[in-house]
Enzyme design. Structure first.
Site, PDB file in Angstrom:
ATOM      1  N   TYR A  33       1.013  -1.145   0.027  1.00 17.67           N
ATOM      2  CA  TYR A  33      -0.087   0.154  -0.055  1.00 17.67           C
ATOM      3  C   TYR A  33       0.920   1.090   0.004  1.00 17.67           C
ATOM      4  CZ  TYR A  33       0.720   0.973   5.221  1.00 17.67           C
ATOM      5  OH  TYR A  33       1.204   1.332   6.147  1.00 17.67           O
ATOM      6  N   ARG A  52       7.882   4.136  -4.701  1.00 14.52           N
ATOM      7  CA  ARG A  52       8.470   2.859  -3.666  1.00 14.52           C
ATOM      8  C   ARG A  52       7.213   2.037  -3.837  1.00 14.52           C
ATOM      9  NH1 ARG A  52       7.626   5.007   2.432  1.00 14.52           N
ATOM     10  NH2 ARG A  52       5.344   5.204   1.657  1.00 14.52           N
ATOM     11  N   ARG A 101      -8.421 -20.849  -1.658  1.00 16.38           N
ATOM     12  CA  ARG A 101      -7.413 -20.255  -0.872  1.00 16.38           C
ATOM     13  C   ARG A 101      -6.336 -21.323  -1.058  1.00 16.38           C
ATOM     14  NH1 ARG A 101      -5.673 -21.810   4.482  1.00 16.38           N
ATOM     15  NH2 ARG A 101      -4.468 -20.097   5.710  1.00 16.38           N
ATOM     16  N   LYS A 150       6.623  -2.101   1.947  1.00 21.72           N
ATOM     17  CA  LYS A 150       5.297  -1.608   2.741  1.00 21.72           C
ATOM     18  C   LYS A 150       3.918  -2.432   2.476  1.00 21.72           C
ATOM     19  CE  LYS A 150       2.989   3.081   3.168  1.00 21.72           C
ATOM     20  NZ  LYS A 150       3.260   3.081   4.683  1.00 21.72           N
ATOM     21  N   GLU A 182      11.582   1.996  14.537  1.00 21.63           N
ATOM     22  CA  GLU A 182      10.894   3.153  13.773  1.00 21.63           C
ATOM     23  C   GLU A 182       9.567   3.033  14.736  1.00 21.63           C
ATOM     24  OE1 GLU A 182       9.779   2.289   9.674  1.00 21.63           O
ATOM     25  OE2 GLU A 182       9.699   0.112  10.255  1.00 21.63           O
ATOM     26  N   LEU A 206      10.833   0.946   7.232  1.00 22.42           N
ATOM     27  CA  LEU A 206      10.318   1.517   5.962  1.00 22.42           C
ATOM     28  C   LEU A 206      11.283   2.882   5.525  1.00 22.42           C
ATOM     29  CD1 LEU A 206       8.046   0.995   3.957  1.00 22.42           C
ATOM     30  CD2 LEU A 206       7.190   3.095   4.928  1.00 22.42           C
TER      31      LEU A 206
HETATM   32  N1  PDD Z   1       2.807   4.776   7.374  1.00 27.25           N
HETATM   33  N2  PDD Z   1       7.393   3.611   8.825  1.00 27.25           N
HETATM   34  C1  PDD Z   1       6.322   2.803   9.008  1.00 27.25           C
HETATM   35  C2  PDD Z   1       6.279   1.498   9.659  1.00 27.25           C
HETATM   36  C3  PDD Z   1       5.055   3.469   8.410  1.00 27.25           C
HETATM   37  O1  PDD Z   1       3.959   2.704   8.267  1.00 27.25           O
HETATM   38  C4  PDD Z   1       5.363   4.743   7.584  1.00 27.25           C
HETATM   39  C5  PDD Z   1       4.174   5.354   6.990  1.00 27.25           C
HETATM   40  C6  PDD Z   1       6.453   5.230   7.626  1.00 27.25           C
HETATM   41  C7  PDD Z   1       6.652   6.803   7.184  1.00 27.25           C
HETATM   42  O2  PDD Z   1       6.691   6.583   5.837  1.00 27.25           O
HETATM   43  P1  PDD Z   1       6.423   7.837   4.666  1.00 27.25           P
HETATM   44  O3  PDD Z   1       6.928   8.936   5.141  1.00 27.25           O
HETATM   45  O4  PDD Z   1       6.537   7.194   3.485  1.00 27.25           O
HETATM   46  O5  PDD Z   1       4.883   7.945   4.994  1.00 27.25           O
HETATM   47  C8  PDD Z   1       7.520   4.753   8.410  1.00 27.25           C
HETATM   48  C9  PDD Z   1       1.587   5.258   6.753  1.00 27.25           C
HETATM   49  C10 PDD Z   1       1.426   6.847   6.764  1.00 27.25           C
HETATM   50  C11 PDD Z   1       0.184   4.586   7.083  1.00 27.25           C
HETATM   51  O6  PDD Z   1       0.541   3.466   7.544  1.00 27.25           O
HETATM   52  O7  PDD Z   1      -0.550   5.339   7.327  1.00 27.25           O
END
Ligand code: PDD
Length: 286
Positions: A33, A52, A101, A150, A182, A206
């Site tokens: 996503y 990405r 499945r 992601k 993170e 990420l």
């Molecule tokens: N999340 N690390 C993780 C685990 C994340 O899920 C996200 C983003 C980030 C930051 O990435 P970016 O700057 O590209 O948004 C870092 C999104 C916003 C979400 O799951 O809603």
């Protein structure tokens, strides 16, 4: 007005937007996503999110949806149809819905599923949380080893948010071998003196699109940046802390595990970086 959602080539009212119960996103979390923010009706850093997404798909040998070249247009169309001034566009691609499945990947006859929807968040860039700063707790990072992809496997980050709420905090920073990886849905930073410290890229985190932009703007503004792991203890003794994500931009952190940072209000450098990020990214918004 009912929200208009995009599903596999069609723009539909949300009540009519459905995917199969055999979809591998639903059964195996076999999906990736992106979340792209919208400010003033424009997309922030669309190209970064698009690049990405392509990488996530390639890392998982997941076929790209046929509409890949049209993604910018679909984003814009959804923003317009749903009259989004400030908010976000959520995009998900899964490995599609085979007949049954089965752990093995389906063949090429099964098309990927592509879903996009918007969330309206008026005043997104002016949130009370950004003015007051937020509190985080630390939790063990027990996620899988490819956090650079992601994927929609977000159960542990959800649990982390709930652990934070239960502890009277807003979010959690995850810790592995003593070092902060993170946040549950964001990248983590500390500030010592005038130096910004954030974990270096690898499979453990990420590769945030906001992170890349913020570090670029910080360096352009002659701020010192060090990309290396830091411990949770070092973070508790930092002068400032913040996190970045597409939906929170640059968000000040004012306490970690109940330990107040500085005077317990957002730090000067963090506030400046948030301003720079919002100004610069609005300029190139599409
Ligand atoms: N999340 N690390 C993780 C685990 C994340 O899920 C996200 C983003 C980030 C930051 O990435 P970016 O700057 O590209 O948004 C870092 C999104 C916003 C979400 O799951 O809603």
């Amino acid at each position: 007005m009912s929200r208009i959602v995009y599903v596999n080539g069609e723009y539909l009212p949300e009540e009519e937007a459905t995917v199969s119960v055999f979809d591998r996103g639903f059964l195996f979390a076999d999906g990736v996503y992106e979340v792209t923010s919208v400010l003033g009706g424009k997309l922030i850093d669309f190209d970064g999110h698009f690049q990405r997404l392509k990488r996530s798909l390639a890392e998982l040998d997941m076929p790209a949806p046929a509409a890949m070249d049209d993604l910018l247009e679909i984003h814009r169309e959804l923003v317009a149809r749903n009259e989004i001034e400030d908010g976000l566009v959520y995009l998900q691609v899964t490995r599609g819905a085979p007949a049954d499945r089965d752990f093995a990947y389906p063949g090429e006859d099964v098309a990927p599923t592509l879903v996009l929807f918007t969330q309206s968040k008026p005043g997104l860039a002016d949130s009370p949380a950004a003015r007051a700063g937020i509190k985080v707790i630390s939790i063990d990072d027990i996620r899988w080893g490819r956090r650079d992809i992601k994927t929609v496997q977000l159960l542990y980050p959800s649990m982390g948010k709930m652990m934070a709420k239960k502890a009277g905090a807003d979010d959690a920073w995850m810790v592995e071998d003593g070092f902060v990886t993170e946040g549950t849905s964001n990248n983590a930073y500390i500030v010592k003196g005038k130096k910004i410290i954030t974990r270096n890229l690898g499979n453990e985190i990420l590769h945030g699109i906001t992170r890349a932009a913020v570090l670029r703007f910080a360096r352009e503004a002659q701020m010192e940046v060090e990309e290396r792991p830091f411990t949770i203890e070092e973070a508790k003794g930092a002068d400032e802390a913040f996190f970045t994500s597409a939906s929170a931009f640059v968000m000040p952190v004012v306490s970690i595990d109940g330990v107040m940072l500085g005077d317990g209000t957002p730090g000067q450098l963090t506030k400046r970086l948030r301003e720079i990020y919002l100004d610069e990214s609005r300029k190139t918004a599409s």
